[in-house]
Design an enzyme around this catalytic site. Structure first.
Site, mmCIF file in Angstrom:
data_model
loop_
_atom_site.group_PDB
_atom_site.id
_atom_site.type_symbol
_atom_site.label_atom_id
_atom_site.label_comp_id
_atom_site.label_asym_id
_atom_site.label_seq_id
_atom_site.Cartn_x
_atom_site.Cartn_y
_atom_site.Cartn_z
ATOM 1 N N CYS A 113 0.855 -1.188 0.000
ATOM 2 C CA CYS A 113 0.000 0.000 0.000
ATOM 3 C C CYS A 113 0.898 1.247 0.000
ATOM 4 O O CYS A 113 1.661 1.450 -0.947
ATOM 5 C CB CYS A 113 -0.943 -0.076 1.202
ATOM 6 S SG CYS A 113 -2.087 1.298 1.446
ATOM 7 N N ASP B 118 -8.539 -3.071 -8.173
ATOM 8 C CA ASP B 118 -8.202 -2.017 -7.210
ATOM 9 C C ASP B 118 -8.796 -0.695 -7.691
ATOM 10 O O ASP B 118 -8.391 -0.167 -8.728
ATOM 11 C CB ASP B 118 -6.681 -1.918 -7.080
ATOM 12 C CG ASP B 118 -6.225 -1.040 -5.930
ATOM 13 O OD1 ASP B 118 -6.941 -0.075 -5.592
ATOM 14 O OD2 ASP B 118 -5.146 -1.315 -5.373
ATOM 15 N N HIS C 18 -7.523 -3.889 -3.792
ATOM 16 C CA HIS C 18 -6.410 -3.384 -3.000
ATOM 17 C C HIS C 18 -6.216 -4.271 -1.768
ATOM 18 O O HIS C 18 -7.149 -4.899 -1.279
ATOM 19 C CB HIS C 18 -6.702 -1.948 -2.570
ATOM 20 C CG HIS C 18 -5.511 -1.204 -2.075
ATOM 21 N ND1 HIS C 18 -4.500 -0.776 -2.908
ATOM 22 C CD2 HIS C 18 -5.157 -0.799 -0.829
ATOM 23 C CE1 HIS C 18 -3.589 -0.139 -2.198
ATOM 24 N NE2 HIS C 18 -3.960 -0.145 -0.927
#
EC number: 3.1.1.45
Length: 291
Positions: A170, A227, A259
């Site tokens: 991330c 995502d 994600h």
């Protein structure tokens, strides 16, 4: 797109809790409040049997920052991997990733890179995490702190920093790309769903697509085709930037994954791409001289 639009769109907002910002002097325990409740049925818990694992302090010019270290209890020096946190900081999942790497024979080190700006572990709202802490963390500070983490690792006598890798998730996926362009000692990087494009600012002057030509190590990018915050078009743009610069990069896009598909403590976890990505990480580090 503002600097954190991708992160905010990719992560589900939670309820709000007001609090006073506290500078981190030690690592959080458990999981960040912003991801409660934890998906206990999928959470992987790696024990510390055969390891030395726990919190350490990394010296900086302006003090110290906490970090989590895990390494085999015997032998060494071990190849070294920097583990860069998600937007939620160095909580239990990142510590567990360090232990997983240590079980594979690595010296794994995860510095708390938000330490100067505040403690995200008690916040329950992702927008608040971004506005109060994460958006105030300068990229230059992060690069310097990671350099200090490498120096700390080398100074222990247990880390072979001539075999240095980096992986991040991330927020840490973006940092993985940037650090692979910053430090010529890095042998290889693996970036998990890290943002590739975005607006520039004084604190974040460049994004991965802007430093593709400066990459000093091969980087593997692992992304989710579903995502919402990282469109496949931005991955294609990064691919082309790496190709045009003649850099060794590879990208794997898992079509059905969103994600944070590696985050086994969250509903976003997808076992098949997470396991495949973990295998690819090991192969990548082995191929490019980290293992």
């Amino acid at each position: 797109m503002t600097a954190f639009d991708a992160d905010l769109r990719s992560l589900a907002a939670q309820t709000t809790l007001s609090r006073r910002t506290v500078i981190a002097t030690s690592l959080a325990t458990g999981f960040a409040l912003a991801v409660q409740p934890v998906a206990a049925q999928t959470t992987i818990a790696t024990d510390a049997n055969g390891l030395i694992a726990g919190e350490v302090k990394i010296p900086m010019q302006d003090g110290v920052i906490p970090a989590y270290r895990a390494m085999p209890a015997e032998g060494g020096p071990f190849p070294t991997i920097l583990v860069v946190q998600e937007i939620f900081g160095v909580h239990e999942h990142i510590k567990d990733v360090c232990r997983r790497l240590a079980k594979l024979g690595y010296f794994a080190l995860a510095p708390e890179l938000y330490a100067r700006q505040g403690d995200v572990s008690t916040l329950t709202n992702i927008q608040q995490i971004v506005s109060e802490v994460v958006s105030k963390v300068p990229d230059a500070q992060v690069m310097s702190d990671l350099d200090a983490a490498v120096a700390f690792a080398k100074g222990t006598g247990k880390a072979d920093t001539a075999r240095l890798g980096i992986t991040g998730f991330c927020w840490g996926g973006r940092i993985t790309w940037l650090y692979a362009a910053h430090n010529p000692a890095v042998k290889a990087g693996v970036a998990w769903y890290g943002r590739l494009v975005g607006d520039s600012s004084a604190l974040m002057p460049k994004n991965p697509v802007d430093v593709a030509a400066d990459l000093k190590a091969p980087v593997l990018g692992l992304y989710g085709g579903a995502d919402q915050g990282i469109p496949v078009a931005t991955i294609d743009r990064m691919k082309e930037a790496c190709r045009a610069a003649g850099k060794t990069c590879d990208f794997v896009v898992y079509p059905e994954a969103g994600h944070a598909f590696h985050a086994d403590y969250r509903p976003s976890y997808r076992a098949e791409p997470a396991q495949d990505g973990w295998k690819r990480l090991q192969d990548w580090f082995r191929q490019y001289g980290v293992a």
